[in-house]
Design a protein around this motif. Structure first.
Motif, PDB file in Angstrom:
ATOM      1  N   GLY A 283      47.563  47.566  14.564  1.00 26.76           N
ATOM      2  CA  GLY A 283      48.851  47.191  13.852  1.00 26.76           C
ATOM      3  C   GLY A 283      49.776  47.946  14.490  1.00 26.76           C
ATOM      4  N   GLY A 284      49.752  49.151  15.259  1.00 25.72           N
ATOM      5  CA  GLY A 284      50.917  49.767  15.661  1.00 25.72           C
ATOM      6  C   GLY A 284      51.200  49.473  17.112  1.00 25.72           C
ATOM      7  N   THR A 285      50.345  48.852  17.870  1.00 26.67           N
ATOM      8  CA  THR A 285      50.510  48.609  19.301  1.00 26.67           C
ATOM      9  C   THR A 285      50.272  47.077  19.656  1.00 26.67           C
ATOM     10  OG1 THR A 285      48.008  48.785  19.538  1.00 26.67           O
ATOM     11  CG2 THR A 285      49.483  50.900  19.776  1.00 26.67           C
ATOM     12  N   TRP A 286      49.847  45.997  18.763  1.00 27.05           N
ATOM     13  CA  TRP A 286      49.876  45.008  19.360  1.00 27.05           C
ATOM     14  C   TRP A 286      51.081  44.106  19.772  1.00 27.05           C
ATOM     15  CZ3 TRP A 286      51.747  40.167  17.536  1.00 27.05           C
ATOM     16  CH2 TRP A 286      52.210  40.199  16.178  1.00 27.05           C
ATOM     17  N   THR A 287      52.111  44.726  19.477  1.00 25.86           N
ATOM     18  CA  THR A 287      53.218  44.066  19.961  1.00 25.86           C
ATOM     19  C   THR A 287      53.939  44.608  21.012  1.00 25.86           C
ATOM     20  OG1 THR A 287      54.727  45.559  18.545  1.00 25.86           O
ATOM     21  CG2 THR A 287      54.224  43.309  17.595  1.00 25.86           C
ATOM     22  N   ARG A 288      53.410  45.709  21.674  1.00 22.83           N
ATOM     23  CA  ARG A 288      53.655  46.172  22.977  1.00 22.83           C
ATOM     24  C   ARG A 288      53.547  45.427  24.364  1.00 22.83           C
ATOM     25  NH1 ARG A 288      51.921  52.374  22.530  1.00 22.83           N
ATOM     26  NH2 ARG A 288      52.207  52.122  24.636  1.00 22.83           N
ATOM     27  N   GLU A 289      54.253  44.772  24.834  1.00 24.69           N
ATOM     28  CA  GLU A 289      54.246  44.229  25.986  1.00 24.69           C
ATOM     29  C   GLU A 289      53.376  44.447  26.984  1.00 24.69           C
ATOM     30  OE1 GLU A 289      58.010  41.139  25.374  1.00 24.69           O
ATOM     31  OE2 GLU A 289      57.276  41.466  27.265  1.00 24.69           O
ATOM     32  N   ASP A 290      53.426  45.724  27.236  1.00 23.43           N
ATOM     33  CA  ASP A 290      52.841  46.448  28.442  1.00 23.43           C
ATOM     34  C   ASP A 290      51.263  46.861  28.089  1.00 23.43           C
ATOM     35  OD1 ASP A 290      54.318  49.931  27.628  1.00 23.43           O
ATOM     36  OD2 ASP A 290      52.987  48.285  26.291  1.00 23.43           O
ATOM     37  N   GLU A 291      50.858  46.470  27.064  1.00 30.99           N
ATOM     38  CA  GLU A 291      49.342  46.345  26.708  1.00 30.99           C
ATOM     39  C   GLU A 291      48.530  45.335  27.409  1.00 30.99           C
ATOM     40  OE1 GLU A 291      47.855  49.082  25.367  1.00 30.99           O
ATOM     41  OE2 GLU A 291      49.288  50.091  24.370  1.00 30.99           O
ATOM     42  N   TYR A 292      49.399  44.211  27.716  1.00 36.55           N
ATOM     43  CA  TYR A 292      48.755  43.046  27.991  1.00 36.55           C
ATOM     44  C   TYR A 292      48.741  43.005  29.388  1.00 36.55           C
ATOM     45  CZ  TYR A 292      49.064  42.115  23.166  1.00 36.55           C
ATOM     46  OH  TYR A 292      49.011  42.164  21.741  1.00 36.55           O
ATOM     47  N   ASP A 293      47.525  42.289  29.906  1.00 34.86           N
ATOM     48  CA  ASP A 293      47.210  42.010  31.290  1.00 34.86           C
ATOM     49  C   ASP A 293      47.574  40.658  31.955  1.00 34.86           C
ATOM     50  OD1 ASP A 293      44.346  43.730  30.285  1.00 34.86           O
ATOM     51  OD2 ASP A 293      45.955  44.771  31.372  1.00 34.86           O
ATOM     52  N   TYR A 294      47.343  39.814  31.274  1.00 29.58           N
ATOM     53  CA  TYR A 294      47.570  38.434  31.826  1.00 29.58           C
ATOM     54  C   TYR A 294      48.529  37.468  30.811  1.00 29.58           C
ATOM     55  CZ  TYR A 294      43.467  39.673  34.792  1.00 29.58           C
ATOM     56  OH  TYR A 294      42.889  40.212  35.474  1.00 29.58           O
ATOM     57  N   TRP A 295      49.527  36.844  31.422  1.00 25.72           N
ATOM     58  CA  TRP A 295      50.350  36.034  30.648  1.00 25.72           C
ATOM     59  C   TRP A 295      50.272  34.747  31.208  1.00 25.72           C
ATOM     60  CZ3 TRP A 295      53.736  37.748  26.819  1.00 25.72           C
ATOM     61  CH2 TRP A 295      53.649  39.228  26.612  1.00 25.72           C
ATOM     62  N   GLY A 296      50.310  33.666  30.148  1.00 28.55           N
ATOM     63  CA  GLY A 296      50.782  32.304  30.599  1.00 28.55           C
ATOM     64  C   GLY A 296      52.240  32.092  30.869  1.00 28.55           C
ATOM     65  N   GLN A 297      52.324  30.845  31.295  1.00 29.26           N
ATOM     66  CA  GLN A 297      53.790  30.282  31.682  1.00 29.26           C
ATOM     67  C   GLN A 297      54.448  29.949  30.445  1.00 29.26           C
ATOM     68  OE1 GLN A 297      55.176  30.591  34.949  1.00 29.26           O
ATOM     69  NE2 GLN A 297      53.321  31.717  35.238  1.00 29.26           N
ATOM     70  N   GLY A 298      53.984  29.743  29.204  1.00 23.04           N
ATOM     71  CA  GLY A 298      54.797  29.418  28.173  1.00 23.04           C
ATOM     72  C   GLY A 298      54.623  27.911  27.726  1.00 23.04           C
ATOM     73  N   THR A 299      54.981  27.699  26.547  1.00 21.92           N
ATOM     74  CA  THR A 299      54.969  26.156  26.150  1.00 21.92           C
ATOM     75  C   THR A 299      56.121  26.073  25.000  1.00 21.92           C
ATOM     76  OG1 THR A 299      53.767  24.449  25.082  1.00 21.92           O
ATOM     77  CG2 THR A 299      53.455  26.333  24.244  1.00 21.92           C
ATOM     78  N   GLN A 300      56.956  25.376  25.251  1.00 26.67           N
ATOM     79  CA  GLN A 300      58.149  25.096  24.231  1.00 26.67           C
ATOM     80  C   GLN A 300      57.903  24.513  23.111  1.00 26.67           C
ATOM     81  OE1 GLN A 300      61.639  25.955  25.065  1.00 26.67           O
ATOM     82  NE2 GLN A 300      61.959  25.485  22.941  1.00 26.67           N
ATOM     83  N   VAL A 301      58.209  25.141  22.005  1.00 29.90           N
ATOM     84  CA  VAL A 301      58.260  24.874  20.739  1.00 29.90           C
ATOM     85  C   VAL A 301      59.813  24.696  20.222  1.00 29.90           C
ATOM     86  CG1 VAL A 301      57.594  25.045  18.190  1.00 29.90           C
ATOM     87  CG2 VAL A 301      56.043  25.543  20.072  1.00 29.90           C
ATOM     88  N   THR A 302      60.022  23.240  19.738  1.00 32.48           N
ATOM     89  CA  THR A 302      61.733  23.092  19.144  1.00 32.48           C
ATOM     90  C   THR A 302      61.317  22.636  17.803  1.00 32.48           C
ATOM     91  OG1 THR A 302      62.207  22.819  21.298  1.00 32.48           O
ATOM     92  CG2 THR A 302      63.591  21.837  19.607  1.00 32.48           C
ATOM     93  N   VAL A 303      61.764  23.162  17.019  1.00 30.04           N
ATOM     94  CA  VAL A 303      61.881  22.602  15.373  1.00 30.04           C
ATOM     95  C   VAL A 303      63.490  22.140  15.100  1.00 30.04           C
ATOM     96  CG1 VAL A 303      61.049  23.245  12.987  1.00 30.04           C
ATOM     97  CG2 VAL A 303      60.133  24.415  14.829  1.00 30.04           C
ATOM     98  N   SER A 304      63.519  20.943  15.033  1.00 31.40           N
ATOM     99  CA  SER A 304      64.928  20.394  14.692  1.00 31.40           C
ATOM    100  C   SER A 304      64.677  19.066  14.007  1.00 31.40           C
ATOM    101  CB  SER A 304      65.506  20.201  15.837  1.00 31.40           C
ATOM    102  OG  SER A 304      66.812  19.418  15.784  1.00 31.40           O
ATOM    103  N   SER A 305      65.642  18.630  13.170  1.00 32.38           N
ATOM    104  CA  SER A 305      65.630  17.392  12.457  1.00 32.38           C
ATOM    105  C   SER A 305      66.344  16.358  13.175  1.00 32.38           C
ATOM    106  CB  SER A 305      66.101  17.605  11.052  1.00 32.38           C
ATOM    107  OG  SER A 305      67.439  18.291  11.242  1.00 32.38           O
TER     108      SER A 305
END
Length: 127
Positions: free
Chosen positions: A105-127
């Motif tokens: 719980g104290g470390t999971w948000t630290r980005e430097d703990e992660y080795d591989y990253w995807g390119q991302g996917t866009q989420v847009t919430v709008s009316s």
């Protein structure tokens, strides 16, 4: 080739749901901790949710608790993020990231703990 790929993003109205998927090639996602991060326009990237490879513990950002669920799929090499009751403030690019160790719980948000990253996917919430 080692790769992490996200899918499932899109445009959705407030209150609706989306399921994001994270898949891997070149390694078995089942043996890694996996997290979802997101970055809203003009803001820093933030941790959304994490599932630990060690004991299956799940962590969530306070802003998504009770609305988002992270899970490992029955299909190998897949992790899902089920997002319900979406709000405009959930808008952003969602990234999947993997870590070889079990984080807590104290470390999971630290980005430097992660080795591989995807390119991302866009989420847009709008009316």
């Amino acid at each position: 080739q080692v790769k992490v790929v996200e899918s499932g993003g899109g445009l959705v109205q407030p209150g609706r749901s989306l399921r994001l998927s994270c898949a891997s090639t070149g390694f078995n996602l089942d043996f890694y901790s996996v997290a979802w991060f997101r970055q809203a326009p003009g803001k820093k990237r933030e941790g959304v949710s994490h599932i630990s490879v060690t004991d299956g513990s799940r962590y969530y950002a306070d802003s998504v608790k009770g609305r988002f669920t992270i899970s490992r799929g029955r299909v190998r090499n897949t992790v899902y993020l089920d997002m319900n009751d979406l709000k405009p403030e959930d808008t952003g690019v969602y990234y999947c990231a993997t870590a070889g160790d079990g984080l807590d719980g104290g470390t999971w948000t630290r980005e430097d703990e992660y080795d591989y990253w995807g390119q991302g996917t866009q989420v847009t919430v709008s009316s």
